[in-house]
Design a protein around this motif. Structure first.
Motif, PDB file in Angstrom:
ATOM      1  N   TYR A 156       0.798  -1.217   0.000  1.00 27.30           N
ATOM      2  CA  TYR A 156       0.000   0.000   0.000  1.00 27.30           C
ATOM      3  C   TYR A 156       0.840   1.281   0.000  1.00 27.30           C
ATOM      4  N   GLN A 157       2.060   1.220   0.528  1.00 27.81           N
ATOM      5  CA  GLN A 157       2.869   2.430   0.618  1.00 27.81           C
ATOM      6  C   GLN A 157       4.092   2.416  -0.303  1.00 27.81           C
ATOM      7  N   LYS A 158       4.331   1.293  -0.959  1.00 27.72           N
ATOM      8  CA  LYS A 158       5.484   1.149  -1.849  1.00 27.72           C
ATOM      9  C   LYS A 158       6.779   1.468  -1.080  1.00 27.72           C
ATOM     10  N   MET A 159       7.692   2.217  -1.669  1.00 24.73           N
ATOM     11  CA  MET A 159       8.975   2.506  -1.034  1.00 24.73           C
ATOM     12  C   MET A 159       8.841   3.484   0.131  1.00 24.73           C
ATOM     13  N   LYS A 160       7.707   4.125   0.236  1.00 18.45           N
ATOM     14  CA  LYS A 160       7.476   5.016   1.370  1.00 18.45           C
ATOM     15  C   LYS A 160       7.513   4.240   2.682  1.00 18.45           C
ATOM     16  N   HIS A 161       7.233   2.953   2.590  1.00 21.60           N
ATOM     17  CA  HIS A 161       7.272   2.113   3.787  1.00 21.60           C
ATOM     18  C   HIS A 161       8.681   2.057   4.372  1.00 21.60           C
ATOM     19  N   LEU A 162       9.692   2.136   3.505  1.00 21.02           N
ATOM     20  CA  LEU A 162      11.082   2.159   3.971  1.00 21.02           C
ATOM     21  C   LEU A 162      11.534   3.569   4.337  1.00 21.02           C
ATOM     22  N   THR A 163      11.173   4.543   3.524  1.00 24.78           N
ATOM     23  CA  THR A 163      11.624   5.912   3.787  1.00 24.78           C
ATOM     24  C   THR A 163      11.037   6.469   5.083  1.00 24.78           C
ATOM     25  N   ASN A 164       9.897   5.938   5.508  1.00 24.05           N
ATOM     26  CA  ASN A 164       9.320   6.407   6.767  1.00 24.05           C
ATOM     27  C   ASN A 164      10.217   6.086   7.964  1.00 24.05           C
TER      28      ASN A 164
END
Length: 251
Positions: A156-164
């Motif tokens: 659901y969040q794509k790479m944003k899941h890691l950048t968070n």
């Protein structure tokens, strides 16, 4: 401790996993076998799991036949009503905590772990050793939830899941440790609460006079097995739903 004492303890541990005179928490080895150079035991935890899984299989077969024979336009039987109540309760729980849009996709998983953990926790009142008092069981459950958390995070969040994890940058190591600690905290919480009740009941059965045991165990089993078992089941499932639903934020 001398070498002779260590050798004596090693011999005792080969015969029994918990060699306490009159107090036992139920971890006993029935069968020892060797695999890839390591020694493994078939314990009471495995036996309890086998009995619980057999119960679920029988229950599923009976429920399937009852639903197939039920008249959709007639009056349902009490057993069918109970099944419908169970399904509706799980669906409402998932919708309330995970939302209607995404929550129903996890109803089967939440319902499965809820039923499994609950039966494991209360199995002590039937003379079994609670499998959730074994860390191997609770860790496996927590790891499944951990995989689902991050799978849905990338879904659901794509790479944003890691950048968070790098927000703020200075706290990146703490954020990473916090994510890795999720399965440990979930598994240890369930394991510790169930094991503490198992140990206390073992002390009561092993140390108190037999006459007293005619009056006490019922109330104590009601608290440690039923009440505490239901609470810990609810907490584990709630944490699972909360951690997974945090990933549903859309871009």
């Amino acid at each position: 401790m001398g070498i002779r004492s260590i050798a004596l303890l090693a011999k005792i541990s080969e015969r029994s996993l918990l060699p306490v005179a009159d107090v036992s928490v139920g971890v006993n080895g029935f069968l020892k076998y060797h695999l890839f150079g390591h020694t493994f035991w078939l314990t009471t935890t495995h036996v309890s799991l086998a009995v619980i899984l057999l119960f679920f299989i029988v229950f599923a077969v009976v429920a399937n036949r009852a639903l197939k024979k039920a008249d959709p336009y007639g009056k349902p039987s009490m057993f069918v009503n109970i099944l419908e109540l169970m399904v509706e309760s799980i669906d409402n729980l998932v919708k309330t905590n995970m939302g209607v849009k995404h929550g129903m996709a996890f109803a089967n998983y939440i319902g499965t772990i809820f039923a499994f953990i609950l039966i494991c926790n209360i199995s002590g009142i039937f003379g079994l050793r609670a499998p959730t008092a074994d860390y191997g069981t609770t860790l496996a459950l927590a790891l499944m939830t951990f995989v689902l958390i991050h799978y849905n995070g990338f879904k659901y969040q794509k790479m944003k899941h890691l950048t968070n994890l790098a927000k703020p940058v200075l706290l990146t190591p703490i954020n990473v440790i916090g994510e890795l600690a999720t399965p440990l905290s979930m598994s240890l919480r369930l394991f510790g609460n169930v094991l503490s009740g198992t140990v206390l009941m073992a002390l009561i059965y092993g140390l108190l006079p037999k006459v007293v045991l005619f009056f006490w165990p019922g109330a104590l089993h009601a608290y440690f097995d039923v009440f505490s078992g239901c609470i810990q089941t609810y907490v584990f499932c709630m944490l699972t739903m909360v951690f997974i639903s945090q990933n549903f934020e859309e871009e």
